[in-house]
Design an enzyme around this catalytic site. Structure first.
Site, PDB file in Angstrom:
ATOM      1  N   HIS A  74       0.833  -1.227   0.000  1.00 28.14           N
ATOM      2  CA  HIS A  74       0.000   0.000   0.000  1.00 28.14           C
ATOM      3  C   HIS A  74       0.862   1.270   0.000  1.00 28.14           C
ATOM      4  O   HIS A  74       0.420   2.314   0.468  1.00 28.14           O
ATOM      5  CB  HIS A  74      -0.941   0.049   1.208  1.00 28.14           C
ATOM      6  N   SER A  78      14.671  21.994 -14.982  1.00 33.06           N
ATOM      7  CA  SER A  78      13.472  22.796 -15.193  1.00 33.06           C
ATOM      8  C   SER A  78      13.893  24.160 -15.717  1.00 33.06           C
ATOM      9  O   SER A  78      14.936  24.685 -15.320  1.00 33.06           O
ATOM     10  CB  SER A  78      12.724  22.949 -13.869  1.00 33.06           C
TER      11      SER A  78
END
Ligand code: ARG
Length: 471
Positions: free
Chosen positions: A169, A290
């Site tokens: 999970h 970026s």
């Protein structure tokens, strides 16, 4: 409609290869929807190979003369060169790759070209070309997957005792080794490889000689063409031979599963690269920056591989929809079979290469991984197992008591190996200080020696076994 196409059309002399019963040339839109040369030119080399085999067979069987066969071969060799040096004059006028090549052959060798299509139809021709093309890619995928598996094996070998948190999970579950994690993907990619090879085996029967749909009255030798083209045997039913595209569907299904595995690994790379995890480092070679945020180092290749599953499973759905309602035998719908396969296989090819590059480039940050493995009470199962093993407690009771201990540690803000012995004893008086020997992530991982388990000793055995297979 662009100028290019209009000018093409103007030069159309109206005489189609199939145009004997037609007195007028097709409407421009008819022409536009019918033409496939812009994409099926990718079958050029396979088409030439098929025509070589077919014409050799026609000569051996006495259906064409040796002279014609030799002229056809010479012409096809010339065309092959033109294709490879990008000088072949592809034209919309001739619809598809088969007619483009046949027309060029006619320009080059004259009348003998017209004999090549004896005992053949574009229906068995395209089925053969496409099988050959898909077969080449399946072979390529097997090679690429072997390279990827080698890269994963190398990382596993270097990290048999690198401790990291194992997740369920995406919550810390139990400590595992990074080598074990790498080998999990190696196992998946090995199954992908075997799916491609199974698919190749079923694909590898030759449709050539089925002609339009019913076979031919010429005395052809289908075994000759089949073995010349590297197929295991001729397809046994001519209707099936020209109609079947399950080989492409199966290859796309295998590609889809493989892409899913690549995507899951990509997702992990994206997570591991995040500032919150920092489990791995990728160098400048496999990251991008970026344009606005100078601090960024983005795992774009992983993200793009993850995204490519969309196109690949889209291709599978697309071809399934094309095929699902078609009666036997050939329908023109089937011309739409190629683009999804080309696109999906290009995407998978690139994805496999990029993933191999990233795995080779990736370095685990061992200290950070290990620290994370000790967090979040990841050795709680080891504690419960200790109760079962040492004080003969039923596992369900051990689970319950361990839960109470975890709650106490959480309340105090400490890890299980930081919780004082008095606290343990308050909850379960039979606990001794021996317990601390199972609470570290290393000892937890080390103890999981069951076959296929995460213990370094087990992972080393698996690495050795894979080394024997892959080297
Ligand atoms: N370009 C066609 C295709 O890809 C070739 C077969 C054409 N056959 C025909 N009967 N019109 O399917």
């Amino acid at each position: 409609m662009d100028m290019d196409k209009l000018s093409n059309n103007k030069n159309n002399k109206g005489q189609k290869m199939w145009g004997g019963r037609f007195s007028a040339s097709p409407n421009e839109i008819m022409q536009e929807i019918n033409v496939s040369i812009d994409f099926d030119k990718r079958l050029a080399l396979q088409d030439i190979k098929g025509s070589m085999a077919h014409s050799s067979m026609l000569e051996v069987q006495g259906i064409i003369t040796k002279e014609d066969m030799l002229q056809i071969h010479q012409g096809l060799e010339k065309i092959k060169k033109e294709i490879l040096n990008l000088s072949f004059p592809f034209s919309h006028e001739f619809e598809d790759i088969h007619l483009n090549i046949e027309n060029r052959l006619k320009e080059l060798i004259g009348d003998a070209a017209g004999r090549l299509h004896t005992a053949r139809s574009r229906n068995d021709q395209v089925a053969t070309d496409f099988r050959l093309w898909v077969r080449d890619y399946l072979d390529n995928f097997e090679l690429q997957l072997t390279e990827l598996m080698k890269a994963l094996l190398q990382k596993a070998d270097e990290n048999t005792d690198t401790i990291m948190p194992g997740f369920t999970h995406l919550q810390s579950a139990q400590p595992v080794t990074f080598g074990h994690h790498m080998l999990a993907y190696l196992e998946m990619f090995n199954r992908d490889k075997s799916r491609f090879s199974d698919c190749r085996e079923r694909l590898n029967e030759c449709p050539l000689g089925a002609a339009a749909l019913a076979g031919t009255s010429f005395p052809i030798d289908r075994n000759f063409t089949s073995s010349t083209l590297g197929f295991s045997k001729p397809m046994a039913n001519s209707l099936d031979a020209v109609s079947a595209r399950d080989f492409a569907l199966e290859a796309l299904s295998a590609a889809n599963i493989c892409a899913t595995h690549l995507s899951r690994l990509s997702e992990e790379i994206v997570i591991w690269m995040s500032a919150q995890f920092q489990f791995i480092t990728l160098t400048d070679a496999f990251t991008t920056g970026s344009s606005i945020m100078p601090q960024k180092r983005n795992p774009d290749a992983a993200e793009l591989i993850r995204a490519k599953v969309g196109r690949i499973s889209g291709a599978l759905v697309s071809l399934t929809m094309v095929m699902k309602g078609l009666p036997l035998a050939y329908s023109k719908d089937m011309q739409e079979d190629k683009e999804p396969v080309f696109d999906a296989f290009d995407s998978l090819d690139l994805g496999l290469k990029a993933m191999t590059g990233m795995i080779n480039d990736m370095q685990p940050n061992k200290e950070i991984m290990k620290a994370a493995a000790g967090n979040a009470f990841s050795t709680a199962t080891d504690l419960a197992d200790w109760f079962v093993r040492k004080i003969n407690m039923p596992f369900r009771d051990a689970h319950h008591i361990t839960g109470k201990i975890v709650a106490l540690a959480e309340h105090k803000g400490v890890t299980l190996d930081e919780l004082p012995l008095e606290d343990y004893i308050k909850i379960e008086p039979k606990i001794t200080k021996e317990i601390y020997s199972v609470l570290s992530p290393e000892s937890s991982a080390k103890s999981r020696v069951s076959y296929g388990g995460t213990a370094p000793s087990e992972v080393k055995k698996q690495v050795k076994a894979w080394n024997n297979i892959l080297s």
